[in-house]
Design an enzyme around this catalytic site. Sequence first.
Site, PDB file in Angstrom:
ATOM      1  N   ARG A  89      -8.461 -72.989  -6.170  1.00 53.61           N
ATOM      2  CA  ARG A  89      -8.804 -71.616  -6.584  1.00 53.61           C
ATOM      3  C   ARG A  89      -7.512 -70.824  -6.740  1.00 53.61           C
ATOM      4  O   ARG A  89      -6.763 -70.671  -5.780  1.00 53.61           O
ATOM      5  CB  ARG A  89      -9.702 -70.978  -5.514  1.00 53.61           C
ATOM      6  CG  ARG A  89     -10.155 -69.565  -5.833  1.00 53.61           C
ATOM      7  CD  ARG A  89     -10.990 -69.027  -4.679  1.00 53.61           C
ATOM      8  NE  ARG A  89     -11.437 -67.675  -4.915  1.00 53.61           N
ATOM      9  CZ  ARG A  89     -10.720 -66.591  -4.680  1.00 53.61           C
ATOM     10  NH1 ARG A  89      -9.487 -66.695  -4.215  1.00 53.61           N
ATOM     11  NH2 ARG A  89     -11.216 -65.391  -4.909  1.00 53.61           N
ATOM     12  N   LYS A 102      -1.374 -66.299  -1.181  1.00 54.36           N
ATOM     13  CA  LYS A 102      -1.779 -65.806   0.138  1.00 54.36           C
ATOM     14  C   LYS A 102      -0.581 -65.572   1.057  1.00 54.36           C
ATOM     15  O   LYS A 102       0.529 -66.010   0.791  1.00 54.36           O
ATOM     16  CB  LYS A 102      -2.805 -66.760   0.754  1.00 54.36           C
ATOM     17  CG  LYS A 102      -4.177 -66.535   0.093  1.00 54.36           C
ATOM     18  CD  LYS A 102      -5.312 -67.216   0.782  1.00 54.36           C
ATOM     19  CE  LYS A 102      -6.616 -66.826   0.075  1.00 54.36           C
ATOM     20  NZ  LYS A 102      -7.762 -67.576   0.577  1.00 54.36           N
TER      21      LYS A 102
END
Length: 281
Positions: A261, A227
């Site tokens: 995740r 991210k």
Amino acid sequence: MSNEFKLNCAGKMLDLNRPRVMGVLNVTPDSFYQGSRCADNWLNVAEQMIKDGADILDIGGESTRPGASGAPAQEQELERVLPVIEGLASRFNVIISIDTSSLLVMKEAVKAGAGIINDVRALHREGALEAAAETTVPIILMHSLVDQPEPGVVPVYGDVVKEVSQYLMACVERCEKAGIARERLILDPGFGGGMFGKTPVYDLEMLKGFRRFHEAGLPVLAGMSRKSFIGATLDRDTEDRLPGSLAAAALAAQAGAHIIRVHDVRETVDVLRLLQAVDEA
Ligand code: 7PM
């Protein structure tokens, strides 16, 4: 963690006594990280992730994160994910999670064998709460800006961990009122910008204070893989964010995250194995 969680994912038990890895399987033509895109290649990618030690595969078919909520978009999303869920459920023993906010996709995915509903909008789309309540599978509730007065604007947080936790606890209460047992819920603070609504600094603060997300007494998921806060902190493009992602995964695991995740299953599983070996030394 003192809390032990064991969730029934459509007949498959998910034991969260140690951190589990959720592999991201994008079946959209337009995911932000090319390495996780696998519109035609999903079977090989899934098989490799399972070999690498993924406990859960997260299937996402929503084209672009913001928008795309009309009936045709939901039909298209369903067309993408349903063959994948059916194909995986018939071949492998892995737990399948469906990354969707669409009531239609939730219902059909669970019928086809999905064992977890993963909703980045925490069941705030019309009909989603009721649709999820009609199933029996665990549900991941993620914090984002969907439910905020001005979804486009990043709020100013004093204590981001506290405020995100409070939002998630309100979502838990809303679920319980709709007849969804608390025992089915998994919380996720929602790392990342865009509609997830965090600046890189908020993401770092959430990772630093991650332990406090356990206060609700529910399992917690961390989704930080590649991210933008990792890119912003290290000045790296998405392709060069694996080392940063692994460091983040290690920190989250040490802070008691129950599910991580990730796009890079093999590398993350190695990190968790090493942490476990240290624990057991
Ligand atoms: C564009 C923006 C593309 C964001 C992809 C993303 C999470 C998730 C995603 C998460 C849970 C990504 C995200 N992130 N579900 N789905 N938690 N529960 O970077 O953090 O993978 S999509």
